[in-house]
Design an enzyme around this catalytic site. Structure first.
Site, mmCIF file in Angstrom:
data_model
loop_
_atom_site.group_PDB
_atom_site.id
_atom_site.type_symbol
_atom_site.label_atom_id
_atom_site.label_comp_id
_atom_site.label_asym_id
_atom_site.label_seq_id
_atom_site.Cartn_x
_atom_site.Cartn_y
_atom_site.Cartn_z
ATOM 1 N N ARG A 135 0.822 -1.208 0.000
ATOM 2 C CA ARG A 135 0.000 0.000 0.000
ATOM 3 C C ARG A 135 0.857 1.259 0.000
ATOM 4 O O ARG A 135 1.894 1.327 0.668
ATOM 5 C CB ARG A 135 -0.927 0.034 1.207
ATOM 6 C CG ARG A 135 -2.020 -1.023 1.189
ATOM 7 C CD ARG A 135 -2.979 -0.819 2.344
ATOM 8 N NE ARG A 135 -3.716 0.442 2.212
ATOM 9 C CZ ARG A 135 -4.503 0.940 3.160
ATOM 10 N NH1 ARG A 135 -4.610 0.320 4.319
ATOM 11 N NH2 ARG A 135 -5.151 2.067 2.961
ATOM 12 N N TYR A 137 0.249 5.714 0.017
ATOM 13 C CA TYR A 137 -0.667 6.836 0.000
ATOM 14 C C TYR A 137 -0.713 7.406 -1.417
ATOM 15 O O TYR A 137 0.257 7.273 -2.185
ATOM 16 C CB TYR A 137 -0.196 7.930 0.961
ATOM 17 C CG TYR A 137 -0.330 7.572 2.424
ATOM 18 C CD1 TYR A 137 -1.575 7.274 2.978
ATOM 19 C CD2 TYR A 137 0.786 7.545 3.254
ATOM 20 C CE1 TYR A 137 -1.692 6.962 4.328
ATOM 21 C CE2 TYR A 137 0.669 7.240 4.607
ATOM 22 C CZ TYR A 137 -0.579 6.946 5.128
ATOM 23 O OH TYR A 137 -0.690 6.635 6.462
ATOM 24 N N ASP A 168 -9.456 1.816 17.301
ATOM 25 C CA ASP A 168 -9.097 1.116 16.055
ATOM 26 C C ASP A 168 -8.142 -0.057 16.265
ATOM 27 O O ASP A 168 -7.606 -0.608 15.300
ATOM 28 C CB ASP A 168 -8.529 2.095 15.039
ATOM 29 C CG ASP A 168 -7.138 2.615 15.416
ATOM 30 O OD1 ASP A 168 -6.685 2.359 16.554
ATOM 31 O OD2 ASP A 168 -6.504 3.286 14.576
ATOM 32 N N ASP A 173 -1.454 7.256 17.003
ATOM 33 C CA ASP A 173 -0.631 7.852 15.948
ATOM 34 C C ASP A 173 -0.132 9.240 16.350
ATOM 35 O O ASP A 173 -0.801 9.979 17.067
ATOM 36 C CB ASP A 173 -1.439 7.986 14.656
ATOM 37 C CG ASP A 173 -1.872 6.649 14.092
ATOM 38 O OD1 ASP A 173 -1.125 5.672 14.253
ATOM 39 O OD2 ASP A 173 -2.967 6.584 13.496
ATOM 40 N N ASP A 205 -9.489 6.990 15.560
ATOM 41 C CA ASP A 205 -8.072 6.884 15.208
ATOM 42 C C ASP A 205 -7.396 8.204 15.568
ATOM 43 O O ASP A 205 -7.242 9.090 14.737
ATOM 44 C CB ASP A 205 -7.946 6.577 13.711
ATOM 45 C CG ASP A 205 -6.526 6.278 13.280
ATOM 46 O OD1 ASP A 205 -5.633 6.272 14.141
ATOM 47 O OD2 ASP A 205 -6.311 6.067 12.078
#
Length: 295
Positions: A135, A137, A168, A173, A205
């Protein structure tokens, strides 16, 4: 023949062995807590206490295994004796005086979606996948991005302050707004400045906005208002980036709670304390860990 490169906050060594580059990052961990939460020692932030299981090592080594941009690529963390440690569970959260450790997963101005592999032993950093493909962005992230160790967003807890959204199931983060591009696996000493309550497909999140203490502007910013004064437009840019990054893939925009605004430093510290408490329950197995690795 080995090439040595120095990096702020640690020494990064890139040694050429048989045509393959092996990377090691020496990261100092000073002012560590002397006892783990499992031994009853807690640190207090505001009205809440933080539980930190500290390493009894002065530094951590970071080593790449496999080739970047492959499914097998991993970044492992080792203590000075060569034993593998977890960047999620073994790096202490708090350093005292409102300073926290931040583990860099994605350096600023890059697009590979790197993350701690929470279901693998020792939780190394790997590139996220979807349907067997790596993956990325759709565009570069403009800030250093990663996690606060020893935190966990509990998926069984519905937060009444954020539309009842459940956690989550990941560490919290961090979006680090300093000017320097950090290295993947680097551990920065940061101070939190604000919090954004992102809701991603119904899951909460948290994004803690912080700045590295080695940034020239670090002494000027201590709360969300200071970010607006010295990094004008940054909080809005962070919110909009995370709101919109899935749209190019045909998914809806993410939402934000708390009035769609960045919460204060005080609120960010509350989030950190709550999620550290949740992590403490997780590693004590007071909560079902499911597939998560606690090693």
């Amino acid at each position: 023949m080995a090439a040595v490169r120095m990096a702020t906050g640690g020494a990064a060594f890139h040694a050429l062995h048989g045509g393959h580059i092996q990377s090691l990052m020496l990261v100092g961990l000073k002012q560590q807590l002397p006892l783990s939460c499992r031994q009853g020692r807690r640190n207090v932030i505001g009205r809440r206490s933080l539980c930190c299981k500290a390493l009894f090592r002065p530094e951590v080594l970071v080593k790449e295994e496999g080739q970047p941009s492959t499914l097998d690529y991993r970044v492992f963390f080792f203590d000075k004796s060569g034993k593998k440690v977890s960047p999620w569970h073994d790096i202490p959260l708090q350093l005292g005086d409102g300073v926290f450790n931040f583990v860099v997963e994605i350096p600023k101005e890059t697009s590979a979606k790197m993350e701690v592999a929470t279901e693998e032993l020792y939780t190394p950093i790997k590139q996220d996948t979807k349907k067997g493909k790596l993956r990325f962005y759709p565009y570069n992230i403009n800030w250093n991005y990663g996690l606060l160790p020893q935190t966990w967003e509990d998926p069984s807890f519905a937060n009444p302050e954020v539309e009842g959204a459940f956690g989550d199931n990941d560490p919290v983060d961090v979006v680090e707004i300093g000017g320097r591009q950090a290295k993947m696996g680097e551990i920065l000493k940061v101070k939190p400045l604000a919090a954004l309550a992102m809701i991603d497909e119904g899951e909460l999140d948290w994004k803690i906005v912080a700045i590295s203490l080695d940034d020239p502007k670090a002494s000027l910013v201590n709360d969300a208002k200071d970010v607006e004064n010295h990094f004008p437009g940054t909080l809005t840019a962070i919110r909009d980036w995370f709101r919109d990054y899935k749209i190019p893939d045909g998914k809806p925009a993410n939402k934000f709670g708390l009035g769609n605004e960045a919460a204060s430093k005080e609120y960010a510290l509350k989030v950190i304390a709550e999620t550290n408490e949740a992590w403490s329950k997780l590693v004590k197995r007071s909560i079902d860990a499911g597939e998560l690795s606690l090693v």
